[in-house]
Enzyme design. Structure first.
Site, PDB file in Angstrom:
ATOM      1  N   CYS A   1      16.807 -53.456 -16.927  1.00 49.37           N
ATOM      2  CA  CYS A   1      15.793 -53.026 -17.845  1.00 49.37           C
ATOM      3  C   CYS A   1      14.585 -53.985 -17.806  1.00 49.37           C
ATOM      4  O   CYS A   1      13.269 -53.417 -17.662  1.00 49.37           O
ATOM      5  CB  CYS A   1      16.451 -52.735 -19.007  1.00 49.37           C
ATOM      6  SG  CYS A   1      17.845 -51.762 -18.732  1.00 49.37           S
TER       7      CYS A   1
ATOM      8  N   LYS B   1      11.073 -47.368 -27.120  1.00 45.01           N
ATOM      9  CA  LYS B   1      12.356 -47.665 -26.064  1.00 45.01           C
ATOM     10  C   LYS B   1      11.712 -48.842 -25.287  1.00 45.01           C
ATOM     11  O   LYS B   1      12.025 -49.919 -24.941  1.00 45.01           O
ATOM     12  CB  LYS B   1      12.699 -46.604 -25.253  1.00 45.01           C
ATOM     13  CG  LYS B   1      13.455 -47.203 -24.075  1.00 45.01           C
ATOM     14  CD  LYS B   1      14.707 -47.769 -24.383  1.00 45.01           C
ATOM     15  CE  LYS B   1      15.412 -48.465 -23.222  1.00 45.01           C
ATOM     16  NZ  LYS B   1      16.358 -49.323 -23.290  1.00 45.01           N
TER      17      LYS B   1
HETATM   18  N1  SAJ Z   1      17.010 -63.828 -21.200  1.00 44.40           N
HETATM   19  C1  SAJ Z   1      16.684 -65.103 -21.421  1.00 44.40           C
HETATM   20  N2  SAJ Z   1      16.184 -65.567 -22.422  1.00 44.40           N
HETATM   21  C2  SAJ Z   1      16.822 -64.843 -23.708  1.00 44.40           C
HETATM   22  C3  SAJ Z   1      17.314 -63.767 -23.374  1.00 44.40           C
HETATM   23  C4  SAJ Z   1      17.378 -63.278 -22.318  1.00 44.40           C
HETATM   24  O1  SAJ Z   1      16.119 -65.643 -20.359  1.00 44.40           O
HETATM   25  O2  SAJ Z   1      16.532 -65.289 -24.597  1.00 44.40           O
HETATM   26  C5  SAJ Z   1      17.412 -63.289 -19.919  1.00 44.40           C
HETATM   27  C6  SAJ Z   1      18.775 -62.928 -19.582  1.00 44.40           C
HETATM   28  O3  SAJ Z   1      19.377 -64.120 -19.036  1.00 44.40           O
HETATM   29  C7  SAJ Z   1      18.530 -61.768 -18.492  1.00 44.40           C
HETATM   30  C8  SAJ Z   1      17.535 -61.102 -19.118  1.00 44.40           C
HETATM   31  O4  SAJ Z   1      16.776 -61.909 -19.686  1.00 44.40           O
HETATM   32  O5  SAJ Z   1      18.442 -62.461 -16.961  1.00 44.40           O
HETATM   33  C9  SAJ Z   1      17.804 -59.802 -19.808  1.00 44.40           C
HETATM   34  O6  SAJ Z   1      18.923 -60.064 -20.466  1.00 44.40           O
HETATM   35  P1  SAJ Z   1      18.919 -59.262 -22.150  1.00 44.40           P
HETATM   36  O7  SAJ Z   1      20.382 -59.771 -22.711  1.00 44.40           O
HETATM   37  O8  SAJ Z   1      17.689 -59.562 -22.842  1.00 44.40           O
HETATM   38  O9  SAJ Z   1      19.031 -57.683 -21.579  1.00 44.40           O
HETATM   39  P2  SAJ Z   1      19.689 -56.483 -20.984  1.00 44.40           P
HETATM   40  O10 SAJ Z   1      18.894 -56.289 -19.881  1.00 44.40           O
HETATM   41  O11 SAJ Z   1      21.144 -56.812 -20.907  1.00 44.40           O
HETATM   42  O12 SAJ Z   1      19.534 -55.245 -22.129  1.00 44.40           O
HETATM   43  C10 SAJ Z   1      18.288 -55.143 -22.613  1.00 44.40           C
HETATM   44  C11 SAJ Z   1      18.457 -55.051 -24.257  1.00 44.40           C
HETATM   45  N3  SAJ Z   1      17.322 -54.921 -24.896  1.00 44.40           N
HETATM   46  C12 SAJ Z   1      16.856 -55.577 -26.047  1.00 44.40           C
HETATM   47  O13 SAJ Z   1      17.469 -56.701 -26.203  1.00 44.40           O
HETATM   48  C13 SAJ Z   1      15.432 -55.273 -26.439  1.00 44.40           C
HETATM   49  C14 SAJ Z   1      19.547 -53.751 -24.520  1.00 44.40           C
HETATM   50  O14 SAJ Z   1      19.408 -53.610 -25.920  1.00 44.40           O
HETATM   51  C15 SAJ Z   1      18.817 -52.536 -23.887  1.00 44.40           C
HETATM   52  O15 SAJ Z   1      19.756 -51.396 -24.179  1.00 44.40           O
HETATM   53  C16 SAJ Z   1      18.938 -52.710 -22.309  1.00 44.40           C
HETATM   54  O16 SAJ Z   1      17.934 -53.741 -22.037  1.00 44.40           O
HETATM   55  C17 SAJ Z   1      18.377 -51.499 -21.556  1.00 44.40           C
HETATM   56  O17 SAJ Z   1      19.268 -50.955 -20.962  1.00 44.40           O
HETATM   57  O18 SAJ Z   1      17.053 -51.278 -21.937  1.00 44.40           O
END
Ligand code: SAJ
Length: 445
Positions: free
Chosen positions: A278, A224
């Site tokens: 997260c 995780k």
């Molecule tokens: N972000 C970037 N560049 C990217 C992707 C995201 O700058 O290419 C930024 C987003 O804008 C945001 C942050 O990262 O600020 C996080 O966004 P995210 O979409 O990566 O993640 P979360 O927090 O919405 O969800 C993540 C997910 N984990 C993964 O993709 C590995 C989700 O599946 C998990 O369930 C969740 O964390 C969690 O609860 O752990």
């Protein structure tokens, strides 16, 4: 009753839905979990200390804005399968399964705060009955299940895990905005403290999830944390590429696009920093028990991602300077408060530090977000037009769909002379902006 008889009995009561469930912590993780289990026929009691959550659920509505959740809560409350309460002791005495989904934040020193989890375990341990299944879904540092959760439940109940009761770690893997869909569709990792626990927990989650993968408890904990840390490190790499490209005059978005045409490369997208509940936290949970080493890619990645909001402020200051203006006294529109596209969630959003720093430097900041009501101290606008009116600069922080389709021509008319766009998400076409007379600063360009 023989051990295997007890296990078989519990599996049967999962299959015929005669087992009642309680979910401790009915927030972003707990409530979708509760709603989905009621929807496949279980009776579920959702427990939370927040009166507004309990009240909303019992009146048949969802306190969380999550696609499809309101309908699911409403339907299952009406059907008499879902109820909410503050009283965990009452709930626990009625049920055979407990799913713990309380928050596990980090403190200012980046150390995990497991107090909510420990309190939940105390309530569970004191009311534990033979045959009960306890599932932890909160994100935890590696080793928590075997070194903290199992001994605590065993000592409070006087029962032995995997023999008299069952205990498993089933991490939550869904992102805000897509919780219900991802809960059902993403493979569910199920790690029991022993074979009986894994078997029963897997049987339970198979009633809702399309795919269940059985593993051991420690591997599930680390997996995780590894997936979110991988994403954080990957984004940090994209952000470092952005900083490199800005210095040498290349376009990082184009570089990433081209590099990703290699079948083994999948670089994530650069941006104004990493937010949400997260990614900014889980890397520290993963590091929690490991000894400090000279080299540490995980902490360095965190530092890069934490630096990005400062970099956005720097770009904004540079752009103002280029047009002969100062931050102090300038009117700046922030487009986007939420931490990611098309959600209202603002937890750990990079917009907070960008807005606070600009205000600190004497700017007048006005913000607009179509989903989110918070402003982090900026003045609130209700439309893009209202936000950009008489401003010198627009700084884009969230890639909401609405901002991808901005009418730049109209916006320019509303802004002060020599208007600026600082694009923290690279969603504006720089050529179009410059042709219209904007000074355009994009991250990674
Ligand atoms: N972000 C970037 N560049 C990217 C992707 C995201 O700058 O290419 C930024 C987003 O804008 C945001 C942050 O990262 O600020 C996080 O966004 P995210 O979409 O990566 O993640 P979360 O927090 O919405 O969800 C993540 C997910 N984990 C993964 O993709 C590995 C989700 O599946 C998990 O369930 C969740 O964390 C969690 O609860 O752990």
């Amino acid at each position: 009753m023989e051990k295997s008889e007890l296990t078989e009995k519990q599996i049967k009561s999962i299959q015929d839905r005669s087992l009642c469930l309680t979910v401790l912590g009915s927030g972003y993780v707990g409530l979708p979990t509760a709603a989905l289990f009621t929807n496949v026929g279980f009776h579920v009691i959702a427990v939370d200390i927040k009166p507004e959550i309990v009240k909303a659920v019992n009146s048949g509505s969802s306190p969380i804005n999550e696609l499809g959740l309101h309908e699911l809560v409403s339907h299952n409350v009406q059907a008499g399968r879902l109820e909410a309460t503050f009283n965990s002791t009452d709930a626990l005495t009625q049920v055979g399964v407990v799913i713990i989904a309380v928050q596990t934040p980090i403190d200012q020193r980046k150390e995990p705060n497991l107090s909510f989890l420990m309190k939940a375990l105390e309530d569970v341990g004191k009311t534990m009955k033979k045959g009960m299944l306890v599932v932890v879904s909160s994100t935890v540092p590696p080793g928590t299940m075997l070194e903290k959760v199992k001994p605590k439940l065993e000592s409070l109940s006087g029962l032995e895990a995997d023999i008299h009761f069952y205990l498993a770690y089933v991490p939550e893997r869904f992102s805000p905005g897509k919780a219900l869909k991802e809960f059902v569709e993403s493979p569910k990792l199920v790690g029991g403290v022993g074979p009986n626990s894994t078997k029963i927990a897997a049987e339970l989650f198979k009633t809702v999830c399309k795919k269940v993968i059985e593993t051991d408890v420690l591997t599930a904990e680390v997996a995780k944390l590894a997936e979110n840390t991988f994403r954080d490190v990957n984004i940090a790499f994209a952000n470092q590429l952005a900083l490199i490209c800005e210095q040498i005059g290349a376009d990082a978005v184009e570089v990433i696009k081209l590099a990703n045409t290699h079948p083994k490369v999948k670089i994530h997208m650069l941006g104004p920093g990493v937010g949400g509940p997260c990614l900014p936290k889980d890397p520290y949970l993963l590091l929690h028990r490991s000894k400090p080493k000279d080299y540490d890619i995980i902490k360095t990645a965190r530092q890069i991602n934490d630096y990005m909001p400062k970099h956005i402020v720097k770009l904004t200051v540079q752009a103002l300077k280029k047009t002969g203006k100062k931050v102090e006294g300038s009117k700046i529109a922030i487009l986007g408060i939420a931490y990611k596209a098309n959600v209202e969630d603002y937890r750990q959003s990079p917009s907070k530090s960008v807005i606070e720093e600009l205000i600190n430097r004497g700017a007048e900041v006005i913000s607009y977000d179509p989903y989110c009501h918070i402003t982090f101290g900026a003045k609130k606008a209700n439309t893009v037009k209202e936000a950009v009116k008489n401003t010198e600069c627009i700084t884009i922080l969230t890639d909401h769909t609405e901002f991808k389709n901005l009418n730049l021509k109209e916006i320019k008319k509303l802004m002060e002379k020599k208007p600026i766009i600082v694009d923290g998400r690279r969603i504006i076409n720089p050529h179009e902006a410059e042709d219209l007379g904007f000074t355009y600063y994009g991250i990674g360009l």
